[in-house]
Write a protein that holds these residues in place. Sequence first.
Motif, PDB file in Angstrom:
ATOM      1  N   GLY A 136      27.848  38.646  40.696  1.00 21.94           N
ATOM      2  CA  GLY A 136      27.703  39.883  39.936  1.00 21.94           C
ATOM      3  C   GLY A 136      29.000  40.269  39.256  1.00 21.94           C
ATOM      4  N   ARG A 137      28.924  41.345  38.505  1.00 25.28           N
ATOM      5  CA  ARG A 137      30.087  41.837  37.790  1.00 25.28           C
ATOM      6  C   ARG A 137      30.893  42.795  38.654  1.00 25.28           C
ATOM      7  NH1 ARG A 137      28.563  43.689  31.843  1.00 25.28           N
ATOM      8  NH2 ARG A 137      30.785  44.076  31.903  1.00 25.28           N
ATOM      9  N   ALA A 138      32.187  42.673  38.543  1.00 22.90           N
ATOM     10  CA  ALA A 138      33.088  43.604  39.220  1.00 22.90           C
ATOM     11  C   ALA A 138      33.307  44.807  38.304  1.00 22.90           C
ATOM     12  CB  ALA A 138      34.408  42.911  39.516  1.00 22.90           C
ATOM     13  N   PHE A 139      33.700  45.926  38.901  1.00 22.82           N
ATOM     14  CA  PHE A 139      33.926  47.144  38.136  1.00 22.82           C
ATOM     15  C   PHE A 139      35.390  47.526  38.184  1.00 22.82           C
ATOM     16  CE2 PHE A 139      29.485  47.179  39.343  1.00 22.82           C
ATOM     17  CZ  PHE A 139      28.893  47.429  38.113  1.00 22.82           C
ATOM     18  N   LEU A 140      35.873  48.060  37.081  1.00 17.75           N
ATOM     19  CA  LEU A 140      37.272  48.436  36.964  1.00 17.75           C
ATOM     20  C   LEU A 140      37.582  49.602  37.891  1.00 17.75           C
ATOM     21  CD1 LEU A 140      39.892  47.806  35.426  1.00 17.75           C
ATOM     22  CD2 LEU A 140      39.151  49.442  33.694  1.00 17.75           C
ATOM     23  N   ALA A 141      38.643  49.458  38.670  1.00 20.22           N
ATOM     24  CA  ALA A 141      39.062  50.500  39.616  1.00 20.22           C
ATOM     25  C   ALA A 141      39.808  51.607  38.873  1.00 20.22           C
ATOM     26  CB  ALA A 141      39.943  49.897  40.705  1.00 20.22           C
ATOM     27  N   TRP A 142      40.097  52.672  39.575  1.00 21.49           N
ATOM     28  CA  TRP A 142      40.747  53.847  38.994  1.00 21.49           C
ATOM     29  C   TRP A 142      42.125  53.546  38.425  1.00 21.49           C
ATOM     30  CZ3 TRP A 142      45.400  55.114  41.084  1.00 21.49           C
ATOM     31  CH2 TRP A 142      45.682  54.571  42.332  1.00 21.49           C
ATOM     32  N   ASN A 143      42.816  52.505  38.947  1.00 18.79           N
ATOM     33  CA  ASN A 143      44.177  52.214  38.485  1.00 18.79           C
ATOM     34  C   ASN A 143      44.216  51.470  37.153  1.00 18.79           C
ATOM     35  OD1 ASN A 143      43.480  49.606  39.215  1.00 18.79           O
ATOM     36  ND2 ASN A 143      44.982  49.446  40.858  1.00 18.79           N
ATOM     37  N   GLY A 144      43.066  50.994  36.668  1.00 21.60           N
ATOM     38  CA  GLY A 144      42.991  50.328  35.372  1.00 21.60           C
ATOM     39  C   GLY A 144      43.425  48.878  35.383  1.00 21.60           C
ATOM     40  N   VAL A 145      43.789  48.341  36.534  1.00 21.74           N
ATOM     41  CA  VAL A 145      44.241  46.953  36.637  1.00 21.74           C
ATOM     42  C   VAL A 145      43.333  46.152  37.572  1.00 21.74           C
ATOM     43  CG1 VAL A 145      46.155  45.447  37.309  1.00 21.74           C
ATOM     44  CG2 VAL A 145      46.624  47.613  36.187  1.00 21.74           C
ATOM     45  N   ASP A 146      42.970  46.739  38.706  1.00 23.98           N
ATOM     46  CA  ASP A 146      42.133  46.044  39.692  1.00 23.98           C
ATOM     47  C   ASP A 146      40.657  46.161  39.327  1.00 23.98           C
ATOM     48  OD1 ASP A 146      44.294  45.290  41.237  1.00 23.98           O
ATOM     49  OD2 ASP A 146      44.191  47.050  42.527  1.00 23.98           O
ATOM     50  N   TRP A 147      39.928  45.104  39.649  1.00 27.35           N
ATOM     51  CA  TRP A 147      38.487  45.063  39.491  1.00 27.35           C
ATOM     52  C   TRP A 147      37.905  44.882  40.883  1.00 27.35           C
ATOM     53  CZ3 TRP A 147      35.914  45.051  34.632  1.00 27.35           C
ATOM     54  CH2 TRP A 147      36.770  45.116  33.532  1.00 27.35           C
ATOM     55  N   ARG A 148      36.818  45.584  41.192  1.00 25.81           N
ATOM     56  CA  ARG A 148      36.248  45.556  42.543  1.00 25.81           C
ATOM     57  C   ARG A 148      34.791  45.115  42.508  1.00 25.81           C
ATOM     58  NH1 ARG A 148      39.744  47.119  46.189  1.00 25.81           N
ATOM     59  NH2 ARG A 148      41.489  48.377  45.542  1.00 25.81           N
ATOM     60  N   TYR A 149      34.472  44.255  43.494  1.00 27.36           N
ATOM     61  CA  TYR A 149      33.107  43.771  43.660  1.00 27.36           C
ATOM     62  C   TYR A 149      32.705  43.964  45.119  1.00 27.36           C
ATOM     63  CZ  TYR A 149      29.110  40.663  44.009  1.00 27.36           C
ATOM     64  OH  TYR A 149      27.861  40.139  44.238  1.00 27.36           O
ATOM     65  N   LYS A 150      31.622  44.665  45.362  1.00 26.66           N
ATOM     66  CA  LYS A 150      31.119  44.916  46.719  1.00 26.66           C
ATOM     67  C   LYS A 150      30.214  43.749  47.107  1.00 26.66           C
ATOM     68  CE  LYS A 150      30.605  47.755  50.228  1.00 26.66           C
ATOM     69  NZ  LYS A 150      31.668  47.953  51.170  1.00 26.66           N
ATOM     70  N   ALA A 151      30.675  42.929  48.059  1.00 31.20           N
ATOM     71  CA  ALA A 151      29.906  41.769  48.518  1.00 31.20           C
ATOM     72  C   ALA A 151      29.047  42.155  49.717  1.00 31.20           C
ATOM     73  CB  ALA A 151      30.860  40.641  48.901  1.00 31.20           C
ATOM     74  N   THR A 152      27.870  41.546  49.819  1.00 32.84           N
ATOM     75  CA  THR A 152      27.022  41.809  50.988  1.00 32.84           C
ATOM     76  C   THR A 152      27.531  41.029  52.195  1.00 32.84           C
ATOM     77  OG1 THR A 152      25.488  40.093  50.259  1.00 32.84           O
ATOM     78  CG2 THR A 152      24.965  42.361  49.647  1.00 32.84           C
TER      79      THR A 152
END
Length: 179
Positions: A136-152
Amino acid sequence: MAIVKDNILMQLVRGSLGKQITIYERNGQIIMAKKRGPSKKKPTQKQLEARHKMTIASMRAQIMLEDPQIKAYYQSLAGPGQNAYNIAVKDAYRSPEVQNIRLEKEEVAVTAQNEFRVAEVEVKIIDAEGVITESGRAFLAWNGVDWRYKATSLPAGGKVIVIVKSLPGIQTVKELQLT
């Protein structure tokens, strides 16, 4: 090379004079320079590769600039003597960089960077047998640099594959082994 100042005759002249001098304007200044001709040396392999890469970057830039929003974005980044096309070629020439992949509980955090902007980050979780268990696609975090993906789940012995895409569609792929 000479910069011409306050010469009324040169204000109107542009182009080449014979095979000796070229007159052109850059950043509002009139410049006279020795006319250059094609090189007589055979290009090296690195030069040929760079030319090929530049040809591809130019084609990508032309396609991207057909979208008015992307063209406006690149134009906003252009400095003096630059235009949207110059910036688009520069963006299409360079690949995005994956600086770090971290596992935080059941979340994959990706630090990705591009000179202009990272368009998308995709994460694939692969088990020990090589089967893709989720993606899936990761989403941009609040800091504007990190991307986050919630894995099951993050299966032991598997790996995480991260695909980072820039605005022109250039991809960088990086893997992280799971222990």
